[in-house]
Every structure is written in structure tokens, then in C-alpha cells.
Design an enzyme around this catalytic site. Structure first.
Site, PDB file in Angstrom:
ATOM      1  N   MET A  28       0.841  -1.197   0.000  1.00  0.00           N
ATOM      2  CA  MET A  28       0.000   0.000   0.000  1.00  0.00           C
ATOM      3  C   MET A  28       0.880   1.254   0.000  1.00  0.00           C
ATOM      4  O   MET A  28       0.431   2.343   0.366  1.00  0.00           O
ATOM      5  CB  MET A  28      -0.948   0.002   1.186  1.00  0.00           C
ATOM      6  CG  MET A  28      -2.012  -1.080   1.096  1.00  0.00           C
ATOM      7  SD  MET A  28      -3.528  -0.735   2.017  1.00  0.00           S
ATOM      8  CE  MET A  28      -2.882  -0.551   3.668  1.00  0.00           C
ATOM      9  N   ALA A  30       4.236   3.737   0.969  1.00  0.00           N
ATOM     10  CA  ALA A  30       5.007   4.123   2.155  1.00  0.00           C
ATOM     11  C   ALA A  30       6.054   3.053   2.439  1.00  0.00           C
ATOM     12  O   ALA A  30       6.174   2.544   3.556  1.00  0.00           O
ATOM     13  CB  ALA A  30       4.101   4.343   3.356  1.00  0.00           C
ATOM     14  N   LEU A  31       6.819   2.715   1.408  1.00  0.00           N
ATOM     15  CA  LEU A  31       7.744   1.587   1.496  1.00  0.00           C
ATOM     16  C   LEU A  31       8.849   1.839   2.512  1.00  0.00           C
ATOM     17  O   LEU A  31       9.306   2.968   2.699  1.00  0.00           O
ATOM     18  CB  LEU A  31       8.368   1.303   0.126  1.00  0.00           C
ATOM     19  CG  LEU A  31       7.417   0.979  -1.032  1.00  0.00           C
ATOM     20  CD1 LEU A  31       8.197   0.480  -2.247  1.00  0.00           C
ATOM     21  CD2 LEU A  31       6.361  -0.030  -0.638  1.00  0.00           C
ATOM     22  N   HIS A  32       9.284   0.757   3.163  1.00  0.00           N
ATOM     23  CA  HIS A  32      10.379   0.799   4.117  1.00  0.00           C
ATOM     24  C   HIS A  32      11.249  -0.436   3.894  1.00  0.00           C
ATOM     25  O   HIS A  32      11.069  -1.173   2.902  1.00  0.00           O
ATOM     26  CB  HIS A  32       9.854   0.875   5.555  1.00  0.00           C
ATOM     27  CG  HIS A  32       8.793  -0.145   5.872  1.00  0.00           C
ATOM     28  ND1 HIS A  32       9.038  -1.510   5.876  1.00  0.00           N
ATOM     29  CD2 HIS A  32       7.480  -0.009   6.198  1.00  0.00           C
ATOM     30  CE1 HIS A  32       7.943  -2.159   6.185  1.00  0.00           C
ATOM     31  NE2 HIS A  32       6.978  -1.279   6.384  1.00  0.00           N
ATOM     32  N   GLY A  34      11.344  -3.258   5.268  1.00  0.00           N
ATOM     33  CA  GLY A  34      10.614  -4.515   5.192  1.00  0.00           C
ATOM     34  C   GLY A  34      10.153  -4.807   3.777  1.00  0.00           C
ATOM     35  O   GLY A  34      10.284  -5.932   3.275  1.00  0.00           O
ATOM     36  N   HIS A  35       9.593  -3.788   3.101  1.00  0.00           N
ATOM     37  CA  HIS A  35       9.192  -3.961   1.708  1.00  0.00           C
ATOM     38  C   HIS A  35      10.401  -4.222   0.815  1.00  0.00           C
ATOM     39  O   HIS A  35      10.346  -5.068  -0.093  1.00  0.00           O
ATOM     40  CB  HIS A  35       8.469  -2.711   1.211  1.00  0.00           C
ATOM     41  CG  HIS A  35       7.199  -2.400   1.940  1.00  0.00           C
ATOM     42  ND1 HIS A  35       7.070  -1.308   2.775  1.00  0.00           N
ATOM     43  CD2 HIS A  35       6.006  -3.040   1.978  1.00  0.00           C
ATOM     44  CE1 HIS A  35       5.840  -1.279   3.264  1.00  0.00           C
ATOM     45  NE2 HIS A  35       5.172  -2.322   2.814  1.00  0.00           N
ATOM     46  N   GLY A 149       4.850 -10.407   3.581  1.00  0.00           N
ATOM     47  CA  GLY A 149       5.553 -10.446   4.858  1.00  0.00           C
ATOM     48  C   GLY A 149       4.812 -11.262   5.897  1.00  0.00           C
ATOM     49  O   GLY A 149       3.580 -11.248   5.962  1.00  0.00           O
ATOM     50  N   SER A 187       6.814  -1.019  10.096  1.00  0.00           N
ATOM     51  CA  SER A 187       5.454  -0.801   9.631  1.00  0.00           C
ATOM     52  C   SER A 187       5.351   0.615   9.092  1.00  0.00           C
ATOM     53  O   SER A 187       5.987   1.539   9.623  1.00  0.00           O
ATOM     54  CB  SER A 187       4.446  -0.987  10.776  1.00  0.00           C
ATOM     55  OG  SER A 187       3.158  -0.537  10.403  1.00  0.00           O
ATOM     56  N   SER A 188       4.562   0.776   8.060  1.00  0.00           N
ATOM     57  CA  SER A 188       4.343   2.122   7.533  1.00  0.00           C
ATOM     58  C   SER A 188       3.685   3.022   8.561  1.00  0.00           C
ATOM     59  O   SER A 188       3.836   4.244   8.513  1.00  0.00           O
ATOM     60  CB  SER A 188       3.472   2.049   6.273  1.00  0.00           C
ATOM     61  OG  SER A 188       4.104   1.291   5.266  1.00  0.00           O
TER      62      SER A 188
END
Length: 333
Positions: A28, A30-32, A34-35, A149, A187-188
């Protein structure tokens, strides 16, 4: 490469060789990190000749009336940079009317009984909306593999069930949760937390780790008790006296507590940390703490064996967070 229509996505598909595999990572935005880990894992799986597509779509169907759809972070320019650096070939970022051209779909995927448990009980309809958009994006992206994830464990379990039940020709791959150095799951929504709220939010992962440590400690105690226990029956007292080990007697009685009662002990250890966090400033407001069977997210009860998921959801300030860890319960004697 930014794509915003299904036609552009299908043109990209035709550029791959006959043996090339395609992977999709659904987000969705707002990548970080984890993505990025999902994208790197996808790239490793399909190899340099394959295609990795990242989808960015804030799905209105999975947000409730009082949830954060309007304020959910939208950072497409940054998302493009992160996806490209991690190895994505394209980012598919469609508008809502591209995904739902006739407005809200009249026909939707139903999550079934599992969709009403835990997250589904707190967020009615959430999993129906999630599965509907995942099904549509699987049709649009046509991947061989789809990466998700493990942080969203119930979501992952439902997607796997949908793919199996509805015969989607795709392999679903779960990727372990990525955490900050202090244990907080990425988490975003973490960006919503103030410094003090973030300190309280650490209780989620600490509670899970406390449950994991209790399982390890009691499993070790149980193994030692089994090794030291004297023969059963009339020879028990004689055997204990002969061994001369006071600890053996105590450990023998601990077998039951460290065996069939393990799920209760794990939950109790985690709950203690969460209760302490409820007295912090700001407090942690617990939604649920659950130890469940990952196949259907029913409760892992007394004497449970096999794989389990210890899951927690709570609010800190206005931000709702979830986390979980996998656990393994050994066979009982």
C-alpha cells in the site's frame, strides 16, 4: 518504471522471455526496509532474467469507517526509488478507478470463518476487502510467485487459503518480519508514533519475545525432567531415593507444567509485559493477545503441538499496531 494502467502492465509482461518468471510484491506504499527485503527476496527467486513488479495501491475496501484511509501515508516518489534500488523492474500504481472501474465491486471474495477471527473481529470486512484486491492484482499482474511479509500473519494465511481454494496458478512465499535494532517490527504506521509512543510500542515485540523465551525455558525443563525421571509405578520412590537427587523429584512434577500447560505459560509471559505497558505514559491499549494455529487461526489450547503463531494487536496513542512471531511446540509425552 512507473505503470498506472493494466494495459501498460500487460505490455511489460510480453517483454519477458518464455522461461522468465514473474514475481509480485503487493504493498500500500510508504515503502520501508521490510518492503525492500520482500523485493530483494523476489529478485533472488526469479533471477536476473525474471521480472519483479511492485504494486502500490491504498485499497479503500479494507479500511473501516473510522480507520486511517485518508491519512494513510502516500509517498510514491520515495516508493519508486526504494523499489528500484531493491531490484524491482516496475511499480504498478493504479488509480482507484483503474482497479474498481465500476465503483465498489458488487462481487467480492469472502474470507470465511478465519476472516472473522482476531483482526477480522476487530475490523469487520477488512479481510474481504483485502482478498478482493489481492485476487484482482493477481489477475492483473499474472505472477508465478507472490511475496508477502509474515508480519501480517493472518493476511498471509488467508491469501494462501484463497490461492489453494480458488486454484490460483501462483506460489505464495512468506518472508520473515523485518525489525528495527530494538525489536520494533517495521510498519508504515510507525511514522505516526511520537518518541514516547514509540517507547511504549516496544512492548509488543518484548511481549512476544517473553513468550518465546518462556517456551524455550519450559521446553528445556521438560526435557531435563524426562531425562531424570525415575521409573514409573512402585519403583518411583525407591528410584528417587537411590538417585539422591532432590531436583529430580521437583523436575518430574514439572513435566506436566512444562508440557501440556505450555500454551498457557507462553500467553501468561507475554501478557505480563503487555499489562506493564498498560501503565506507561502513554499507555498501551491491548486489543488482543492470542496463540493460534496458523492454518486457521483458532486458539492453540491445552496440550497443543506443532507450529503456532503468537500474535498481538494494540493501540498506542491513535496508532494501531500488530506483531507476531512463529513458535514450535514439541510433541507431548
Amino acid at each position: 518504471m512507473l505503470l498506472d494502467t493494466a494495459d501498460a502492465l500487460h505490455r511489460l509482461a510480453r517483454t519477458g522471455g518464455p522461461a522468465a518468471r514473474r514475481a509480485v510484491v503487493m504493498t500500500m506504499g510508504a515503502l520501508h526496509e521490510g518492503h525492500a527485503t520482500l523485493v530483494r527476496t523476489a529478485r533472488e527467486q526469479v533471477g536476473p532474467a525474471g521480472q519483479v513488479v511492485v504494486t502500490v495501491f491504498v485499497n479503500p475496501l479494507q479500511f473501516g469507517a473510522n480507520e486511517d484511509l485518508d491519512r494513510y501515508p502516500r509517498t510514491l516518489d520515495d516508493d519508486l526509488e526504494i523499489a528500484e534500488a531493491a531490484g524491482a523492474d516496475a511499480v504498478f500504481a493504479p488509480a482507484v478507478d483503474e482497479v474498481y472501474p465500476g465503483g465498489d465491486p458488487q462481487v467480492r471474495i469472502t474470507a470465511g470463518p478465519m476472516g472473522g477471527r482476531l483482526e477480522g473481529a476487530t475490523r469487520p470486512g477488512h479481510f474481504d476487502g483485502m482478498l478482493t484486491v489481492v485476487a484482482k492484482l493477481l489477475h492483473l499482474t499474472r505472477p508465478d510467485l507472490a511475496f508477502f511479509g509474515q508480519k501480517d500473519a493472518q493476511q498471509l494465511a488467508l491469501i494462501r487459503r484463497m490461492v489453494t481454494d480458488l486454484n490460483f496458478p501462483v506460489e505464495v512465499v512468506g518472508v520473515p518480519t523485518v525489525r528495527e535494532a530494538d525489536g520494533l517490527a517495521l510498519s508504515s504506521r510507525n511514522r505516526y508514533l511520537s518518541a514516547k509512543e514509540r517507547g511504549t510500542a516496544l512492548a509488543l515485540s518484548r511481549a512476544l519475545f517473553a513468550g518465546r523465551d518462556r517456551l524455550a525455558a519450559q521446553s528445556a525443563l521438560r526435557a531435563r525432567a524426562e531425562a531424570q525421571a525415575p521409573p514409573a509405578g512402585d519403583e518411583r520412590a525407591t528410584g528417587l531415593a537411590r538417585l539422591g537427587e532432590i531436583r529430580a523429584s521437583a523436575d518430574a512434577h514439572a513435566v506436566a507444567a512444562a508440557g501440556a500447560g505450555l500454551p498457557e505459560a507462553v500467553r501468561a509471559a507475554a501478557r505480563h509485559v503487555l499489562e506493564e505497558a498498560g501503565r506507561h505514559d502513554p499507555p498501551l491499549v491491548l486489543d488482543y493477545l492470542a496463540l493460534v494455529d496458523p492454518q486457521d487461526f483458532t486458539k492453540a489450547g491445552h496440550g497443543f503441538t506443532g507450529q503456532a503463531v503468537l500474535a498481538v494487536a494494540a493501540k498506542v496513542g491513535a496508532t494501531r499496531l500488530i506483531d507476531n512471531i512463529p513458535l514450535e511446540f514439541g510433541a507431548q509425552p
